[in-house]
Design an enzyme around this catalytic site. Structure first.
Site, PDB file in Angstrom:
ATOM      1  N   GLU A  54       0.806  -1.226   0.000  1.00 36.36           N
ATOM      2  CA  GLU A  54       0.000   0.000   0.000  1.00 36.36           C
ATOM      3  C   GLU A  54       0.836   1.271   0.000  1.00 36.36           C
ATOM      4  O   GLU A  54       0.634   2.151  -0.842  1.00 36.36           O
ATOM      5  CB  GLU A  54      -0.930   0.003   1.221  1.00 36.36           C
ATOM      6  CG  GLU A  54      -1.773   1.270   1.289  1.00 36.36           C
ATOM      7  CD  GLU A  54      -2.820   1.263   2.386  1.00 36.36           C
ATOM      8  OE1 GLU A  54      -2.722   0.435   3.321  1.00 36.36           O
ATOM      9  OE2 GLU A  54      -3.744   2.084   2.295  1.00 36.36           O
ATOM     10  N   ILE A  71      -0.989  -1.771   7.676  1.00 41.60           N
ATOM     11  CA  ILE A  71      -2.032  -1.573   8.701  1.00 41.60           C
ATOM     12  C   ILE A  71      -3.339  -1.386   7.955  1.00 41.60           C
ATOM     13  O   ILE A  71      -3.499  -0.422   7.197  1.00 41.60           O
ATOM     14  CB  ILE A  71      -1.788  -0.324   9.581  1.00 41.60           C
ATOM     15  CG1 ILE A  71      -0.451  -0.433  10.319  1.00 41.60           C
ATOM     16  CG2 ILE A  71      -2.949  -0.153  10.577  1.00 41.60           C
ATOM     17  CD1 ILE A  71      -0.171   0.746  11.265  1.00 41.60           C
ATOM     18  N   ASP A  72      -4.241  -2.311   8.116  1.00 34.68           N
ATOM     19  CA  ASP A  72      -5.569  -2.111   7.547  1.00 34.68           C
ATOM     20  C   ASP A  72      -6.472  -1.619   8.671  1.00 34.68           C
ATOM     21  O   ASP A  72      -6.601  -2.273   9.714  1.00 34.68           O
ATOM     22  CB  ASP A  72      -6.132  -3.402   6.944  1.00 34.68           C
ATOM     23  CG  ASP A  72      -7.454  -3.100   6.280  1.00 34.68           C
ATOM     24  OD1 ASP A  72      -7.495  -2.194   5.445  1.00 34.68           O
ATOM     25  OD2 ASP A  72      -8.451  -3.735   6.659  1.00 34.68           O
ATOM     26  N   ASP A  88      -0.827  -5.099   3.006  1.00 35.92           N
ATOM     27  CA  ASP A  88      -1.422  -3.925   3.662  1.00 35.92           C
ATOM     28  C   ASP A  88      -0.820  -3.890   5.067  1.00 35.92           C
ATOM     29  O   ASP A  88      -1.165  -4.711   5.922  1.00 35.92           O
ATOM     30  CB  ASP A  88      -2.945  -4.073   3.728  1.00 35.92           C
ATOM     31  CG  ASP A  88      -3.622  -2.793   4.181  1.00 35.92           C
ATOM     32  OD1 ASP A  88      -2.945  -1.953   4.800  1.00 35.92           O
ATOM     33  OD2 ASP A  88      -4.828  -2.655   3.919  1.00 35.92           O
ATOM     34  N   ASP A 139      -6.210  -4.831   0.265  1.00 36.06           N
ATOM     35  CA  ASP A 139      -7.305  -5.091   1.215  1.00 36.06           C
ATOM     36  C   ASP A 139      -7.949  -6.455   0.927  1.00 36.06           C
ATOM     37  O   ASP A 139      -8.593  -7.040   1.796  1.00 36.06           O
ATOM     38  CB  ASP A 139      -8.402  -4.026   1.093  1.00 36.06           C
ATOM     39  CG  ASP A 139      -7.932  -2.636   1.499  1.00 36.06           C
ATOM     40  OD1 ASP A 139      -7.395  -2.504   2.601  1.00 36.06           O
ATOM     41  OD2 ASP A 139      -8.091  -1.695   0.698  1.00 36.06           O
TER      42      ASP A 139
HETATM   43  O1  LIG Z   1      -6.153   2.451   4.244  1.00 38.00           O
HETATM   44  P1  LIG Z   1      -6.410   1.218   5.057  1.00 38.00           P
HETATM   45  O2  LIG Z   1      -5.339   0.198   4.849  1.00 38.00           O
HETATM   46  O3  LIG Z   1      -6.751   1.478   6.461  1.00 38.00           O
HETATM   47  O4  LIG Z   1      -7.626   0.392   4.361  1.00 38.00           O
HETATM   48  C1  LIG Z   1      -8.962   0.622   4.091  1.00 38.00           C
HETATM   49  C2  LIG Z   1      -9.944   0.371   5.191  1.00 38.00           C
HETATM   50  O5  LIG Z   1      -9.861  -0.975   5.577  1.00 38.00           O
HETATM   51  C3  LIG Z   1     -11.366   0.629   4.798  1.00 38.00           C
HETATM   52  O6  LIG Z   1     -12.162   0.652   5.924  1.00 38.00           O
HETATM   53  C4  LIG Z   1     -11.583   1.852   3.979  1.00 38.00           C
HETATM   54  O7  LIG Z   1     -12.904   1.931   3.587  1.00 38.00           O
HETATM   55  C5  LIG Z   1     -10.694   1.946   2.769  1.00 38.00           C
HETATM   56  O8  LIG Z   1     -11.181   1.073   1.781  1.00 38.00           O
HETATM   57  C6  LIG Z   1      -9.228   1.653   3.050  1.00 38.00           C
HETATM   58  O9  LIG Z   1      -8.546   1.282   1.848  1.00 38.00           O
HETATM   59 MG   LIG Z   2      -3.374   0.137   5.139  1.00 35.03          MG
HETATM   60 MG   LIG Z   3      -6.390  -1.415   3.897  1.00 31.05          MG
END
Ligand SMILES: O=P(O)(O)O[C@H]1[C@H](O)[C@@H](O)[C@H](O)[C@H](O)[C@@H]1O
Ligand SMILES: [Mg+2]
Ligand SMILES: [Mg+2]
Length: 266
Positions: free
Chosen positions: A59, A81-82, A79, A209
């Site tokens: 990412e 940190i998601d 990813d 994601d």
């Molecule tokens: O930027 P990060 O890695 O936190 O990822 C996402 C989030 O998981 C979603 O909730 C959010 O809706 C977005 O889709 C985002 O890509």
């Molecule tokens: Mg992320």
């Molecule tokens: Mg993400």
């Protein structure tokens, strides 16, 4: 690799409660911190030592300008940190997600829920697990009995928001039991894989994601497709997933498209 998982999750858990330097990317709601960068660099450097010929899609490297193109070469899709927005607000729903593809086929995925110490894994043909417990999706086919998960996506312009809320409204008019937003696409998809929800849809998520979660859901017996009802395109920034094909098709038919472009055209 065990100690590395522990080390990375300790870094994230410690940083969760501390002051952070937060920057924005594609929109005011698309956040990144120094911890996203640190974790991504750590994961890539460890994997590169072991697999020097492999490719990486990640990412924050993509945000920094690296091309996001999936080739036939073995590729790690990361990813770091998601749920960065959750992370920034100390909302403890954050994960690390690592998928692996060869010949453009997803082979395995690993998602770690950092604060609850839950490790979700899926390997093509070998099942999906959470901390060694086998995962199974819900078998629900009736939308009027469904709990549906979604995420908002980073765009906040009036047209996008209108479509976002109208999609939710359509599902509630179809009498879905509820629509939930937890702030982490990967963990929402893991809840679907666990049978804790019946369907998931989103516009505006990315290949990092989706990669790991797709293997986990499929290995838990679920369906991951495009919002048109056709096959999943990992780079298309949109998805419908469900425990059953019937449920996935009902969701795909109910919702309107929100255009987020493609990961491999940015
Ligand atoms: O930027 P990060 O890695 O936190 O990822 C996402 C989030 O998981 C979603 O909730 C959010 O809706 C977005 O889709 C985002 O890509
Ligand atoms: Mg992320
Ligand atoms: Mg993400």
């Amino acid at each position: 690799m065990m100690w590395r998982r522990a080390a990375i999750s300790e870094i994230i858990k410690k940083a969760l409660t501390e002051e952070k330097r937060v920057s924005t990317k594609t929109s005011a709601a698309d956040l990144v911190t120094e911890t996203d960068h640190l974790v991504e660099d750590l994961i890539i450097s460890e994997l590169r030592k072991k697999f020097p010929s492999h490719r990486f899609i990640a990412e924050e490297s993509t945000a920094a300008g690296e091309k996001c193109v999936l080739t036939d070469s073995p590729t790690w899709i990361i990813d770091p940190i998601d749920g960065t927005c959750n992370f920034v607000h100390r909302f403890p729903t954050v994960a690390v997600s690592i998928g692996f593809a060869v010949n453009r086929e997803l082979e395995f995925g690993v998602i770690y829920h950092c604060t609850e110490e839950r490790l979700y894994t899926g390997r093509r043909g070998q099942g999906a697990f959470c901390n060694q417990q086998r995962l199974r999706v819900s078998r629900e086919t009736d939308l009027s009995k469904a709990l549906v998960l979604t995420e908002i996506g980073p765009k906040r312009d009036p047209d996008t928001l209108k479509l976002f809320f109208s999609n939710m409204e359509r599902l509630l008019h179809a009498k879905a039991h509820g629509v939930r937003v937890i702030g982490s696409s990967t963990l929402a998809l893991c809840l679907l894989a666990s049978g804790a929800a019946d369907a998931y849809y989103q516009f505006g998520l990315h290949c990092w994601d989706l990669a790991a979660a797709t293997v986990i859901i499929r290995e838990a017996g679920g369906i991951v497709i495009d919002t048109s009802g056709g096959p999943l395109d990992l780079m298309s920034c949109r998805v419908v997933a469900a425990g059953t094909r019937e449920m996935a098709m009902l969701i795909a038919q109910a919702i309107q498209t929100i255009n987020y472009g493609r990961d491999d055209e940015k």
